[in-house]
Design a protein around this motif. Sequence first.
Motif, short mmCIF file in Angstrom:
data_model
loop_
_atom_site.label_atom_id
_atom_site.label_comp_id
_atom_site.label_asym_id
_atom_site.label_seq_id
_atom_site.Cartn_x
_atom_site.Cartn_y
_atom_site.Cartn_z
N ALA A 131 0.83 -1.21 0.00
CA ALA A 131 0.00 0.00 0.00
C ALA A 131 0.87 1.26 0.00
O ALA A 131 0.57 2.23 -0.71
N LEU A 132 1.95 1.24 0.80
CA LEU A 132 2.84 2.40 0.84
C LEU A 132 3.50 2.64 -0.51
O LEU A 132 3.62 3.77 -0.98
N ARG A 133 3.95 1.54 -1.14
CA ARG A 133 4.56 1.67 -2.46
C ARG A 133 3.55 2.20 -3.48
O ARG A 133 3.88 3.05 -4.31
N LEU A 138 1.33 6.60 -6.79
CA LEU A 138 0.18 7.45 -7.12
C LEU A 138 0.49 8.91 -6.84
O LEU A 138 0.06 9.80 -7.58
N HIS A 139 1.24 9.16 -5.76
CA HIS A 139 1.63 10.54 -5.46
C HIS A 139 2.44 11.11 -6.62
O HIS A 139 2.20 12.24 -7.08
N ASP A 140 3.40 10.31 -7.12
CA ASP A 140 4.20 10.76 -8.25
C ASP A 140 3.33 10.98 -9.48
O ASP A 140 3.53 11.97 -10.22
N LEU A 141 2.37 10.09 -9.71
CA LEU A 141 1.50 10.19 -10.89
C LEU A 141 0.68 11.47 -10.85
O LEU A 141 0.73 12.28 -11.80
N PHE A 142 -0.05 11.69 -9.77
CA PHE A 142 -0.99 12.81 -9.75
C PHE A 142 -0.29 14.16 -9.53
O PHE A 142 -0.75 15.16 -10.09
N ILE A 143 0.78 14.18 -8.76
CA ILE A 143 1.52 15.43 -8.64
C ILE A 143 2.16 15.78 -9.98
O ILE A 143 2.18 16.95 -10.39
N GLY A 144 2.64 14.77 -10.69
CA GLY A 144 3.19 15.01 -12.02
C GLY A 144 2.16 15.57 -12.96
O GLY A 144 2.43 16.49 -13.74
N LEU A 145 0.94 15.04 -12.90
CA LEU A 145 -0.13 15.54 -13.75
C LEU A 145 -0.44 17.00 -13.44
O LEU A 145 -0.64 17.82 -14.34
N SER A 146 -0.49 17.33 -12.15
CA SER A 146 -0.80 18.71 -11.78
C SER A 146 0.32 19.66 -12.17
O SER A 146 0.07 20.77 -12.64
N GLN A 270 -5.67 11.74 -3.62
CA GLN A 270 -4.49 12.20 -4.36
C GLN A 270 -4.92 12.87 -5.65
O GLN A 270 -4.38 13.92 -6.05
N ALA A 271 -5.90 12.26 -6.35
CA ALA A 271 -6.39 12.87 -7.59
C ALA A 271 -7.08 14.20 -7.31
O ALA A 271 -6.96 15.15 -8.09
N ALA A 272 -7.81 14.27 -6.20
CA ALA A 272 -8.49 15.51 -5.83
C ALA A 272 -7.49 16.63 -5.58
O ALA A 272 -7.74 17.80 -5.91
#
Length: 563
Positions: A131-133, A138-146, A270-272
């Motif tokens: 879950a942590l991984r 996901l943090h990298d994915l959505f922060i990258g998108l923003s 994270q997406a929000a």
Amino acid sequence: MRDILHLPVLSAALPELLAGEESLGVRVRWVHVSDSLGVAKLLDGGELLLSTGAGWSADDSLLTQFIEDLVRVGAAGLVLELTQGIDRAPLAVREACIRLGFPLVVLHKEVKFVAITEAVHSRIISDQTEALRARDALHDLFIGLSLRGSPADYIVAQLSRVLDAPVVLENINHQVVAVETLAAGDDILAGWELRSRSARREAAGACATTGATAGTGATGTAATVSAATDTGASAGWDIVPVEARGVRWGYLVALPGEPHPAGRLQVMEQAAVALALGRLADRDADEWTRRGHEQLLAGLLGGRYLTELGVTLRLEAAGLKVRDRMLLGLVLAVAPDGAAVAAALAAATAIGADAIAAAYPSANPTGRSAQLMVALSLPAEARFPDAAASAFAQAVGQALSLSSPSGAATPAAPVTPDIAIAVGGEAHDAASLLASLEEAAELLRRNSSAPRRGVEVHRVENRPLLRLVTALGSDPRLQAHSEQMLRPLIDHDLEFGSGLLAVLTAFAAHPGNRTKAATASHLSRSVFYQRIALIEDLLDVDLDDGETVSALHTALLARGSLR
């Protein structure tokens, strides 16, 4: 619990489930070993209790109270190893577990409890590590998108793929801004506003029932509408608000799907955050509305939908009523920026209409369209005469002039803007709304070169030939007619740059009035007459023949609708 029963160390002990099959989906947080009937006071919830029953009382009331205490503190289940002293589960324990739906497992073969504890704890820690991984990824994915400025619809699509479930982004009025349906199709949007409001109430009620603190649930951080609180179509929805700096713009809604290692609500949060960062970076306060309307109308015009019902559901979920309404396609000659979209929506609201508005897709090499298209929805019995169309265009033009950053002082009296509006034919479904928008766009394009004074209203009803050609524009027979009639002029223009097609267009637009046609061509009368004579020679036709002029006019309109 279900996964634990399939662990090799437990399977080797010949487990038998005696009660609580319906609760095997409960998550196990830890394993505790005890033979004490008072162990409940040592538990915090989520523990699987292992026991041999040694020291249990023979008093049925105490055994019943023992199970009730385990349920009260939220224990995950009870595993009882049968020994020589206890060869079966006490009847009082079994009956209480059945009555309360509490998982009760007996082991028919001796096993080291330390081996069970080791196996379960290893699985729990492994799941937590996964879950942590997953959360880091996901943090990298959505922060990258923003950080890349990805639009809301793309972020919603990525979230949907991560969760492998349909996802909807709605504004605070429960209108759909962006959606990714995956294989579920557009049917998930049927009656969206009603279902969404119901889901929000159910989630808020569930939080209140469970004693959630303020700031949680559907009106706070996140919430799940479970089957226990909603037996309707919204059961299993996960809802997360999109907000930052005390401003809430809308909600992310994920429809039922498989669990995610990082937790569905955590993924959505994270997406929000990515969506909220995007909104903070937007200079246009109505960026979501504008982009959502652009995608809807571009999809409609581009035929990017599977069924008419599907596009109807999407339009209605975005706030445009389609069924049992009178629909109109409008196109205005204004720059289709956020201010224009907001002005058009406000003008629609002022006349009691629903609307969605966006830039009309343009072949302009600069990539910027100078047309604003509006899909207008009025009550079925309503009418939209020239006076209403003029007032609509004037309201948009005046709103744009007042919002202009020129810095000029606001005039004492409203100035009538120089603006043109084209009105397509009346429509009563999504397919005919598409035709109405295309008719209005072509009509405005045909009148785009004329100088404007005040508000000009163009209606497709006044151009029956254009309406026919627009309706048949993709018919290959019409395309062949256009090519056959105009090929000599096209070849001559390409070779000599003589502009004969433009001259013929002006002639067809002003039949019987060559003086006005010459003026529209920006040519002197003598030069215009010379070009007309050349056209007659190249085409071998007589432009005084009405049928010939009609055929050429049709060919010109067809060529224009294909360019």
